[in-house]
Write an enzyme that holds these catalytic residues in place. Structure first.
Site, PDB file in Angstrom:
ATOM      1  N   GLU A 144      26.450  39.827  35.709  1.00 42.02           N
ATOM      2  CA  GLU A 144      26.544  40.277  34.413  1.00 42.02           C
ATOM      3  C   GLU A 144      27.124  39.354  33.296  1.00 42.02           C
ATOM      4  O   GLU A 144      27.483  38.315  33.981  1.00 42.02           O
ATOM      5  CB  GLU A 144      27.138  41.671  34.304  1.00 42.02           C
ATOM      6  CG  GLU A 144      28.442  41.909  34.911  1.00 42.02           C
ATOM      7  CD  GLU A 144      29.180  43.155  35.095  1.00 42.02           C
ATOM      8  OE1 GLU A 144      28.146  44.013  34.885  1.00 42.02           O
ATOM      9  OE2 GLU A 144      30.227  43.331  35.757  1.00 42.02           O
ATOM     10  N   ASP A 160      36.869  41.934  29.057  1.00 43.37           N
ATOM     11  CA  ASP A 160      35.443  41.232  28.810  1.00 43.37           C
ATOM     12  C   ASP A 160      35.645  40.128  27.780  1.00 43.37           C
ATOM     13  O   ASP A 160      34.922  40.083  26.847  1.00 43.37           O
ATOM     14  CB  ASP A 160      34.311  42.174  28.758  1.00 43.37           C
ATOM     15  CG  ASP A 160      34.184  43.166  29.736  1.00 43.37           C
ATOM     16  OD1 ASP A 160      34.301  42.884  30.724  1.00 43.37           O
ATOM     17  OD2 ASP A 160      33.570  44.041  29.334  1.00 43.37           O
TER      18      ASP A 160
END
Length: 523
Positions: free
Chosen positions: A201, A33
């Site tokens: 997301e 991420d």
């Protein structure tokens, strides 16, 4: 943490090809991420750290290709009492890194507790203690935006496992000092209303040329894509496009990352690819903006590139990568290392240059490394490499052990175990379904006080062979073990020392220099 990596150790993975080009991934390790920014001529990157302590690693680069670790923004997790034992899959999820008002800011989520923010004047630290911004379960992936008019906003996503729903992005007004949210939030993108959209997301919020942009991944970790959303008002309505997908490349699920620019006006996008036991590795894509409609184009017309010309940053230097090997000559293990839970200073010491001493910490879960907080570990650094160290086991009761491990949902290790008749060299494995280890090779008696050399040899497909040298050369123990990822993370390469129950004296293990080398050094 601080430490010294061997200056002669070969880089396990080189993204910089030395001819003005690079190959992907630029970070062949589990820097999950990623989010990145440019400050002047320098680039900084942070990533999810999940249960690892310290958390929120901070990396630095001058060219977006060659990266080094400069520290961690979260030396200790919050709330402290929640992380005294390993909580795989919990902890720090996708963070956002920004520079504003002379400070570096990282906004990060703990899906079980809420959203937090830390700040620092220097990205190497010290960082402030985490400040709660919004409490609640299922709040994930926050990202701020300070607008040109002085107003501030925060966007975040939702985790179905905690909130009961996902696939939507919520925007808040935020105080300009980043201290509090000013409203209850508004859903600005509902993924359920977009055909084919799922698991939306990881939003990153930007402003460019009068548009508010949300870059957000969807479709899941292994098979997803990168979407972009834009609107004239921060609260929408937003239109959207898919701007990066696998296409005919071999890069599955290319998404979740950061848009950055160079001083010369080039645009680039960093994102991850899930590689199983190797974790979420980081790719760098060229990026441009279409003149006809203003939408971004990532990679080669929306498909990841395997290699490319390096960004024109003007930086020039030798190839670099995050540290792996450690000579243990500093004041602490190097910044590449982390524990599986909040550490106790009594777990380790550096008694002499080139030597790391780990206490054989007593634990009822001694037969299951996944449950031990005191495994000192780092990311698998390349598709093929070797890791070597030496270990001596001193004192302790029968069952005390220390060794080298490759650890995920399943794991294997090689090292020494104390028995009533003295130490033995052992090789043990535990599958996903097992809560205890089993021998993968017959134990080999070792004279007390002997330093045994240990090696993990990793080859393509995350296949691991363990070797040992008791003084008469390297020999293979057992067969080949195939590493598996952990919960939302890749497998770890680690060392440990432990003892059964509340045994006293528990003993100790001394480890020699930890060497990691690339596939050209595979024996």
């Amino acid at each position: 943490m601080s430490g010294t990596a061997s200056p002669t150790a070969a880089l396990p993975w080189r993204a910089d090809l030395g001819d003005g080009t690079y190959r992907n991934p630029v970070l062949h390790a589990d820097w999950s991420d990623p989010d990145a920014i440019r400050v002047g001529d320098d680039y900084y990157l942070t990533a999810s750290s999940f249960h690892r302590v310290p958390g929120l690693p901070v990396l630095h680069s001058r060219d977006l290709v060659n990266w080094t670790i400069v520290g961690h923004a979260l030396p200790e997790p919050e709330p402290a009492g929640a992380y005294t034992a390993p909580r795989h899959g919990c902890g720090v999820w996708a963070p956002a890194l920004r520079h504003h008002a002379g400070l570096f800011w990282i906004f990060y989520p703990d899906p079980d507790h809420g959203l937090y923010v830390v700040t620092a004047a220097d990205p190497a630290g010290p960082w402030s203690r985490p400040r709660p911004l919004k409490a609640g379960r299922g709040l994930i992936d926050p990202c701020p935006l300070w607008d040109d008019d002085g107003r501030a906003y925060l966007v975040h996503a939702w985790a179905r496992s905690r909130a009961g729903f996902n696939n939507r992005l919520t925007l808040h007004r935020m105080s300009p000092d980043g201290d509090r949210l000013l409203d209850e939030g508004t859903v600005v993108v509902d993924g359920d209303a977009i055909p084919g959209c799922r698991t939306l997301e990881g939003p990153k919020l930007y402003r460019r040329d009068g548009w508010y942009w949300i870059f957000a991944p969807a479709g899941g970790v292994a098979h997803g894509w990168q979407s972009a959303f834009r609107a004239r008002d921060p609260f929408g309505p937003y239109e959207h496009r898919i701007v990066l997908a696998q296409g005919d490349s071999d890069v599955n699920g290319p998404h979740q990352g950061a848009w950055v620019d160079t001083p010369g006006g080039e645009h680039w996008f960093l994102h991850f690819q899930d590689r199983g036991a190797h974790g979420r590795v980081v790719h760098l894509q060229p990026m441009r903006w279409r003149r006809d409609d203003g939408w971004p184009v990532l990679g080669a017309d929306g498909t990841p590139v395997p290699s490319h010309r390096k960004p024109a940053t003007g930086a020039d230097g030798p190839p670099a990568a995050p540290a792996t090997g450690d000579d243990f000559t500093g004041t602490a293990p190097g910044p590449q290392w982390s524990w599986q839970a909040r550490p106790d200073p009594a777990w380790w010491e550096l008694p002499a240059p080139g030597r790391l001493r780990l206490a054989c910490r007593p634990d009822a879960a001694v037969d299951d490394l996944r449950r031990l907080p005191n495994v000192l570990a780092q990311r698998l650094p390349a598709p093929a490499f070797t890791a070597t160290t030496g270990v001596t086991l001193a004192g302790g009761v029968p069952g005390a052990r220390a060794g080298l491990t490759v650890l995920g949902d399943s794991y294997a290790w090689i090292g020494l175990e104390q028995t009533g008749g003295g130490p033995v060299l052992v090789h043990r494995v535990a599958s996903r379904e097992d809560d205890r280890e089993r021998d993968a090779a017959p134990p080999v008696p070792v004279p007390p006080g002997t330093e045994v050399r240990l090696m993990a040899r990793v080859t393509e497909g995350a296949r691991v062979a363990f070797l040992a040298d008791t003084g008469d050369g390297w020999r293979l123990l057992g067969g080949t073990f195939t590493a598996t990822p952990g919960r939302w993370v890749g497998a770890s390469l680690g060392i440990f020392a432990a003892a059964p129950g509340d045994a006293r004296p528990a003993g100790r293990a001394d480890f020699g220099a930890f060497r990691v080398a690339g596939e050209e050094h595979l024996p």
